[in-house]
Design a protein around this motif. Structure first.
Motif, PDB file in Angstrom:
ATOM      1  N   ASP A 140      26.232   2.869 -29.905  1.00 17.89           N
ATOM      2  CA  ASP A 140      26.030   4.286 -29.620  1.00 17.89           C
ATOM      3  C   ASP A 140      27.310   4.887 -29.047  1.00 17.89           C
ATOM      4  OD1 ASP A 140      23.386   4.115 -30.414  1.00 17.89           O
ATOM      5  OD2 ASP A 140      22.670   3.614 -28.404  1.00 17.89           O
ATOM      6  N   PRO A 141      27.842   5.932 -29.685  1.00 19.12           N
ATOM      7  CA  PRO A 141      29.116   6.494 -29.221  1.00 19.12           C
ATOM      8  C   PRO A 141      28.952   7.321 -27.958  1.00 19.12           C
ATOM      9  CG  PRO A 141      28.258   7.800 -31.022  1.00 19.12           C
ATOM     10  CD  PRO A 141      27.321   6.619 -30.874  1.00 19.12           C
ATOM     11  N   GLU A 142      30.009   7.405 -27.211  1.00 22.20           N
ATOM     12  CA  GLU A 142      30.039   8.277 -26.042  1.00 22.20           C
ATOM     13  C   GLU A 142      30.129   9.723 -26.528  1.00 22.20           C
ATOM     14  OE1 GLU A 142      30.009   9.005 -21.931  1.00 22.20           O
ATOM     15  OE2 GLU A 142      29.817   7.088 -23.014  1.00 22.20           O
ATOM     16  N   PRO A 143      29.246  10.622 -26.082  1.00 23.73           N
ATOM     17  CA  PRO A 143      29.296  12.013 -26.555  1.00 23.73           C
ATOM     18  C   PRO A 143      30.656  12.658 -26.319  1.00 23.73           C
ATOM     19  CG  PRO A 143      27.237  11.597 -25.398  1.00 23.73           C
ATOM     20  CD  PRO A 143      28.101  10.390 -25.180  1.00 23.73           C
ATOM     21  N   TRP A 144      31.030  13.531 -27.202  1.00 23.42           N
ATOM     22  CA  TRP A 144      32.292  14.267 -27.108  1.00 23.42           C
ATOM     23  C   TRP A 144      32.306  15.058 -25.800  1.00 23.42           C
ATOM     24  CZ3 TRP A 144      36.517  13.530 -29.773  1.00 23.42           C
ATOM     25  CH2 TRP A 144      37.528  14.510 -29.811  1.00 23.42           C
ATOM     26  N   PRO A 145      33.424  15.104 -25.086  1.00 23.40           N
ATOM     27  CA  PRO A 145      33.426  15.727 -23.752  1.00 23.40           C
ATOM     28  C   PRO A 145      33.212  17.232 -23.759  1.00 23.40           C
ATOM     29  CG  PRO A 145      35.644  15.086 -24.404  1.00 23.40           C
ATOM     30  CD  PRO A 145      34.733  14.503 -25.414  1.00 23.40           C
ATOM     31  N   ASP A 146      33.566  17.911 -24.848  1.00 17.48           N
ATOM     32  CA  ASP A 146      33.487  19.379 -24.897  1.00 17.48           C
ATOM     33  C   ASP A 146      32.363  19.819 -25.829  1.00 17.48           C
ATOM     34  OD1 ASP A 146      35.800  19.577 -23.263  1.00 17.48           O
ATOM     35  OD2 ASP A 146      37.035  19.182 -25.052  1.00 17.48           O
ATOM     36  N   PRO A 147      31.834  21.032 -25.629  1.00 19.00           N
ATOM     37  CA  PRO A 147      30.822  21.557 -26.560  1.00 19.00           C
ATOM     38  C   PRO A 147      31.356  21.596 -27.987  1.00 19.00           C
ATOM     39  CG  PRO A 147      30.910  22.892 -24.577  1.00 19.00           C
ATOM     40  CD  PRO A 147      32.067  21.945 -24.494  1.00 19.00           C
ATOM     41  N   VAL A 148      30.454  21.373 -28.946  1.00 18.83           N
ATOM     42  CA  VAL A 148      30.839  21.262 -30.359  1.00 18.83           C
ATOM     43  C   VAL A 148      30.238  22.442 -31.135  1.00 18.83           C
ATOM     44  CG1 VAL A 148      30.619  19.868 -32.455  1.00 18.83           C
ATOM     45  CG2 VAL A 148      30.995  18.759 -30.242  1.00 18.83           C
ATOM     46  N   VAL A 149      31.054  23.071 -31.981  1.00 19.07           N
ATOM     47  CA  VAL A 149      30.580  24.158 -32.845  1.00 19.07           C
ATOM     48  C   VAL A 149      29.846  23.538 -34.032  1.00 19.07           C
ATOM     49  CG1 VAL A 149      31.261  26.127 -34.260  1.00 19.07           C
ATOM     50  CG2 VAL A 149      32.490  25.626 -32.129  1.00 19.07           C
ATOM     51  N   GLY A 150      28.564  23.859 -34.169  1.00 20.97           N
ATOM     52  CA  GLY A 150      27.738  23.227 -35.191  1.00 20.97           C
ATOM     53  C   GLY A 150      28.223  23.473 -36.603  1.00 20.97           C
ATOM     54  N   ALA A 151      28.641  24.704 -36.910  1.00 24.01           N
ATOM     55  CA  ALA A 151      29.094  25.021 -38.264  1.00 24.01           C
ATOM     56  C   ALA A 151      30.330  24.204 -38.631  1.00 24.01           C
ATOM     57  CB  ALA A 151      29.385  26.516 -38.380  1.00 24.01           C
ATOM     58  N   ALA A 152      31.239  24.057 -37.675  1.00 27.54           N
ATOM     59  CA  ALA A 152      32.442  23.269 -37.942  1.00 27.54           C
ATOM     60  C   ALA A 152      32.105  21.799 -38.123  1.00 27.54           C
ATOM     61  CB  ALA A 152      33.441  23.442 -36.802  1.00 27.54           C
ATOM     62  N   LEU A 153      31.157  21.291 -37.339  1.00 26.40           N
ATOM     63  CA  LEU A 153      30.751  19.896 -37.462  1.00 26.40           C
ATOM     64  C   LEU A 153      30.116  19.633 -38.818  1.00 26.40           C
ATOM     65  CD1 LEU A 153      30.211  17.081 -36.309  1.00 26.40           C
ATOM     66  CD2 LEU A 153      28.142  17.990 -35.236  1.00 26.40           C
ATOM     67  N   LEU A 154      29.207  20.502 -39.232  1.00 25.41           N
ATOM     68  CA  LEU A 154      28.584  20.336 -40.548  1.00 25.41           C
ATOM     69  C   LEU A 154      29.616  20.481 -41.658  1.00 25.41           C
ATOM     70  CD1 LEU A 154      25.219  22.267 -40.076  1.00 25.41           C
ATOM     71  CD2 LEU A 154      25.497  19.824 -40.502  1.00 25.41           C
ATOM     72  N   GLY A 155      30.579  21.375 -41.467  1.00 22.11           N
ATOM     73  CA  GLY A 155      31.636  21.516 -42.468  1.00 22.11           C
ATOM     74  C   GLY A 155      32.438  20.238 -42.628  1.00 22.11           C
ATOM     75  N   ALA A 156      32.715  19.560 -41.510  1.00 19.23           N
ATOM     76  CA  ALA A 156      33.452  18.293 -41.575  1.00 19.23           C
ATOM     77  C   ALA A 156      32.625  17.216 -42.271  1.00 19.23           C
ATOM     78  CB  ALA A 156      33.836  17.851 -40.172  1.00 19.23           C
ATOM     79  N   LEU A 157      31.330  17.169 -41.986  1.00 19.86           N
ATOM     80  CA  LEU A 157      30.460  16.185 -42.634  1.00 19.86           C
ATOM     81  C   LEU A 157      30.354  16.470 -44.130  1.00 19.86           C
ATOM     82  CD1 LEU A 157      27.575  15.985 -39.992  1.00 19.86           C
ATOM     83  CD2 LEU A 157      29.429  14.346 -40.350  1.00 19.86           C
ATOM     84  N   LYS A 158      30.242  17.725 -44.499  1.00 16.83           N
ATOM     85  CA  LYS A 158      30.166  18.104 -45.913  1.00 16.83           C
ATOM     86  C   LYS A 158      31.460  17.726 -46.633  1.00 16.83           C
ATOM     87  CE  LYS A 158      29.603  22.249 -48.809  1.00 16.83           C
ATOM     88  NZ  LYS A 158      30.998  22.474 -49.223  1.00 16.83           N
ATOM     89  N   ALA A 159      32.591  17.944 -45.978  1.00 13.67           N
ATOM     90  CA  ALA A 159      33.872  17.589 -46.589  1.00 13.67           C
ATOM     91  C   ALA A 159      33.968  16.085 -46.845  1.00 13.67           C
ATOM     92  CB  ALA A 159      35.019  18.059 -45.692  1.00 13.67           C
ATOM     93  N   LYS A 160      33.464  15.281 -45.906  1.00 12.92           N
ATOM     94  CA  LYS A 160      33.459  13.833 -46.113  1.00 12.92           C
ATOM     95  C   LYS A 160      32.606  13.463 -47.322  1.00 12.92           C
ATOM     96  CE  LYS A 160      36.006  12.464 -42.625  1.00 12.92           C
ATOM     97  NZ  LYS A 160      37.286  11.734 -42.830  1.00 12.92           N
ATOM     98  N   ALA A 161      31.433  14.070 -47.437  1.00 10.43           N
ATOM     99  CA  ALA A 161      30.552  13.762 -48.562  1.00 10.43           C
ATOM    100  C   ALA A 161      31.207  14.138 -49.889  1.00 10.43           C
ATOM    101  CB  ALA A 161      29.219  14.492 -48.398  1.00 10.43           C
ATOM    102  N   VAL A 168      35.061   7.814 -41.573  1.00 10.06           N
ATOM    103  CA  VAL A 168      34.573   8.994 -40.859  1.00 10.06           C
ATOM    104  C   VAL A 168      35.326   9.205 -39.556  1.00 10.06           C
ATOM    105  CG1 VAL A 168      32.570  10.016 -39.707  1.00 10.06           C
ATOM    106  CG2 VAL A 168      32.299   8.854 -41.914  1.00 10.06           C
ATOM    107  N   GLY A 169      35.462   8.144 -38.791  1.00 13.41           N
ATOM    108  CA  GLY A 169      36.152   8.246 -37.513  1.00 13.41           C
ATOM    109  C   GLY A 169      35.192   8.373 -36.347  1.00 13.41           C
ATOM    110  N   GLU A 170      35.549   7.734 -35.245  1.00 15.83           N
ATOM    111  CA  GLU A 170      34.693   7.742 -34.064  1.00 15.83           C
ATOM    112  C   GLU A 170      34.541   9.145 -33.488  1.00 15.83           C
ATOM    113  OE1 GLU A 170      32.329   5.850 -31.051  1.00 15.83           O
ATOM    114  OE2 GLU A 170      32.973   5.361 -33.099  1.00 15.83           O
ATOM    115  N   ASP A 171      35.565   9.969 -33.619  1.00 23.75           N
ATOM    116  CA  ASP A 171      35.488  11.322 -33.058  1.00 23.75           C
ATOM    117  C   ASP A 171      34.357  12.122 -33.684  1.00 23.75           C
ATOM    118  OD1 ASP A 171      37.600  10.695 -31.494  1.00 23.75           O
ATOM    119  OD2 ASP A 171      39.066  11.981 -32.522  1.00 23.75           O
ATOM    120  N   LEU A 172      34.154  11.992 -34.980  1.00 24.18           N
ATOM    121  CA  LEU A 172      33.098  12.745 -35.659  1.00 24.18           C
ATOM    122  C   LEU A 172      31.717  12.285 -35.195  1.00 24.18           C
ATOM    123  CD1 LEU A 172      32.938  15.034 -37.623  1.00 24.18           C
ATOM    124  CD2 LEU A 172      32.844  13.404 -39.510  1.00 24.18           C
ATOM    125  N   ARG A 173      31.552  10.999 -35.007  1.00 22.66           N
ATOM    126  CA  ARG A 173      30.264  10.497 -34.497  1.00 22.66           C
ATOM    127  C   ARG A 173      30.041  10.961 -33.054  1.00 22.66           C
ATOM    128  NH1 ARG A 173      31.983   6.205 -37.755  1.00 22.66           N
ATOM    129  NH2 ARG A 173      33.082   5.183 -36.051  1.00 22.66           N
TER     130      ARG A 173
END
Length: 558
Positions: A108-129, A300-305
């Motif tokens: 289980d990864p340690e949560p990212w320290p700063d708030p995450v923008v959902g649209a940007a996160l989904l965009g990164a996941l979509k780009a990986k796919a 994917v990278g640990e940062d994305l998780r």
């Protein structure tokens, strides 16, 4: 005789005493070999339920010594074997039964320290796919949404499955599953897991279950408990199995609610109940080179998780109360997509629109690749065609309708499956009754009364179960409309009345289920029962251009 019995009992007592002595001796020797005090078994009686001070040493015992001590602690100290195993489990996480696999560990990864923008996160996941897989229209959006859903699945009442399917091998099905294994929360490949292992793991850890080549277990016998657990695991309130555990056979409940993804050939037509609970992604072979996915390189990278974990922690409470607009989707398909719509709405940006466009595109695509239909939906389509050929009259007599159906080329009505005989009024009446359509006594030209059907009686069923542009392109409903007069039966054309009169059309005192597979469109008329039913899809008003129409036209060569 009594003397002989007494001798036998004495011999048994001697043997039992000898066996008990040998067990105690073996247990003491096991303790000595492992540097443990000889009186440990006796002292256990005065330490009920406490973890042993020699827990680590006991957990690392060789198999033979461990077996002797387990029985000795049970017989001489009254400690149940299950408790012995629990109290001597290695605190370091090492397996206490070496040589039998490895313990399941979650990274289980340690949560990212700063708030995450959902649209940007989904965009990164979509780009990986999109980078690693060749997906259909809406596929990358669905993969991104479902991957993020695994981090917040406990916020929802249902758990939509992800089904990646293709008509042939080498279409990238396993590649999608492998990519997901780097993104989703607690990925667990379980292609050949036992039912007991699966529901215990789900109940304890809530992992994301990944089935590779799922057609192998779906082809097992229909009553396979794995299928039942998968179907029940869709709805959180019903996702449970009961089992007797321990030496006392205590009844315990285990949850089966967890995200599940599967891939395999022709899955969409293999189990329509499972398909109706899934986001279906139909794939074809890639026409461009794709990057290699290697087990020793994280794509994917640990940062994305970590960002997924942080977004989940910040938004899970809000998602519990979400009630997203399902747009034009209704029924089970709306239930499947509702959690993904909620995530898209919470993420913001273009994602609410992207999610709904993907839902409709994939629903249409899934229906296109599932190449089977039921006799019931086939009958509705052909009756609509008969009405159109006759100029859309307001009513048709039953005899005229049957005659027109039998004359349709390459259709089953002149030679029904199983019997090889023409469709009977009884069979036609029962099949239509499942959709709420009943024959009536109507007055026709010339003042003659006869059994027949009004065209208006079919309007609701045609809108619900048939597509708009082609009578032959039918879509199976999630469930046929039920009536209290109907019951299940394996056939649809058994004659109830010997004289075949029209009075038997309304099945008030008879009933069979018409959910019988007829076969693919390419096999019409030969009585084959070669394929399963298509999946359910939402409907729109006639003439509406829908997402996915271009995909279907290209697929069909139009």
């Amino acid at each position: 005789m009594s003397k002989m019995n007494s001798t036998i009992e004495t011999a048994k007592g001697i043997q039992a005493t000898k066996a008990e002595g040998e067990l105690r001796k073996a247990a003491v020797e096991a303790l000595k070999r492992n540097g443990l005090p000889e009186d440990l078994i006796e002292r256990t009686k005065t330490l009920p339920g406490s973890p042993f001070e020699h827990q680590t040493a006991l957990a690392r015992l060789p198999d033979a010594d461990r077996a002797n001590l387990r029985k000795a602690f049970k017989d001489f100290a009254g400690l149940p074997i299950a408790d012995f195993d629990k109290l001597t489990r290695a605190s370091s996480g090492e397996s206490s039964d070496r040589g039998q696999g490895r313990p399941i560990e979650w990274d289980d990864p340690e949560p990212w320290p700063d708030p995450v923008v959902g649209a940007a996160l989904l965009g990164a996941l979509k780009a990986k796919a999109e980078h690693y897989a060749s997906l259909p229209e809406g596929g990358a959006v669905a993969v991104a949404l479902w991957a993020l859903y695994t981090w917040v699945f406990l916020a929802f009442a249902v758990s939509p499955y992800l089904m990646v399917t293709a008509p042939e091998r080498e279409a990238g099905k396993t590649r999608v599953t492998e990519l997901l294994s780097w993104i989703v929360r607690r990925p667990k490949p379980a292609s050949d897991a036992s039912v007991a292992a699966l529901f215990r793991m789900i109940d304890r850890d809530g992992p994301t279950i990944l089935f590779d080549e799922a057609q192998h277990f779906l082809k097992r016998r229909p009553e396979d408990p794995m299928r039942g657990i998968l179907l029940a695991g869709f709805t959180r309130r019903l996702a449970a199995v009961d089992r007797c555990v321990g030496e006392s056979n205590e009844v315990r409940t285990f949850s089966t609610f967890a995200p599940k993804a599967m891939n395999g050939r022709k899955l969409a037509g293999m189990d329509d109940m499972l398909t109706s609970r899934s986001v279906v992604i139909p794939m074809t072979r890639a026409t461009r080179p794709l990057p290699e996915l290697r087990a020793d390189r994280d794509p994917v990278g640990e940062d994305l998780r970590r960002k997924c974990a942080r977004w989940a922690a910040d938004n899970e409470a809000m998602l519990r109360d979400a009630d997203p607009d399902t747009d034009r989707l209704i029924g089970r398909i709306a239930q499947v997509w509702r959690p993904l719509f909620a995530i898209a709405d919470a993420a913001g940006g273009d994602w609410p629109m992207l999610a709904r466009a993907a839902a409709y595109a994939l629903s249409v695509s899934a229906a296109a690749v599932a190449d089977g239909e039921t006799l019931g939906t086939m009958l509705l389509a052909d009756i609509r065609e008969v009405f159109q050929r006759m100029g859309d009259p307001e009513r048709l007599s039953s005899k005229e309708l049957d005659r027109a159906l039998i004359e349709l080329p390459e259709r089953p009505w002149s030679a029904m499956p199983r019997t090889g005989k023409a469709i009977t009024p009884q069979a036609r009446g029962r099949m239509l009754a499942e959709y709420g359509i009943q024959a009536k006594t109507l007055r026709f030209d010339g003042g003659k009364d006869a059994k027949g059907y009004e065209r208006a009686s079919f309007a609701e069923a045609w809108a619900a179960y048939l597509s708009d542009e082609d009578c032959s392109q039918t879509v199976e409903p999630l469930t046929c409309r039920e009536t209290r007069h109907l019951r299940d039966s394996p056939t649809v054309d058994t004659e109830i009345a010997a004289n075949g009169s029209d009075d038997t059309e309304n099945p008030e005192k008879q009933g069979t289920s018409t959910v019988q597979r007829f076969g693919s469109r390419g096999a019409r008329g030969n009585g084959a029962d070669s394929t399963s039913a298509p999946v359910s899809m939402p409907m729109q008003p006639p003439g509406t251009e829908r997402a996915g129409d271009a995909y279907r036209r290209a697929r069909d060569g139009e």
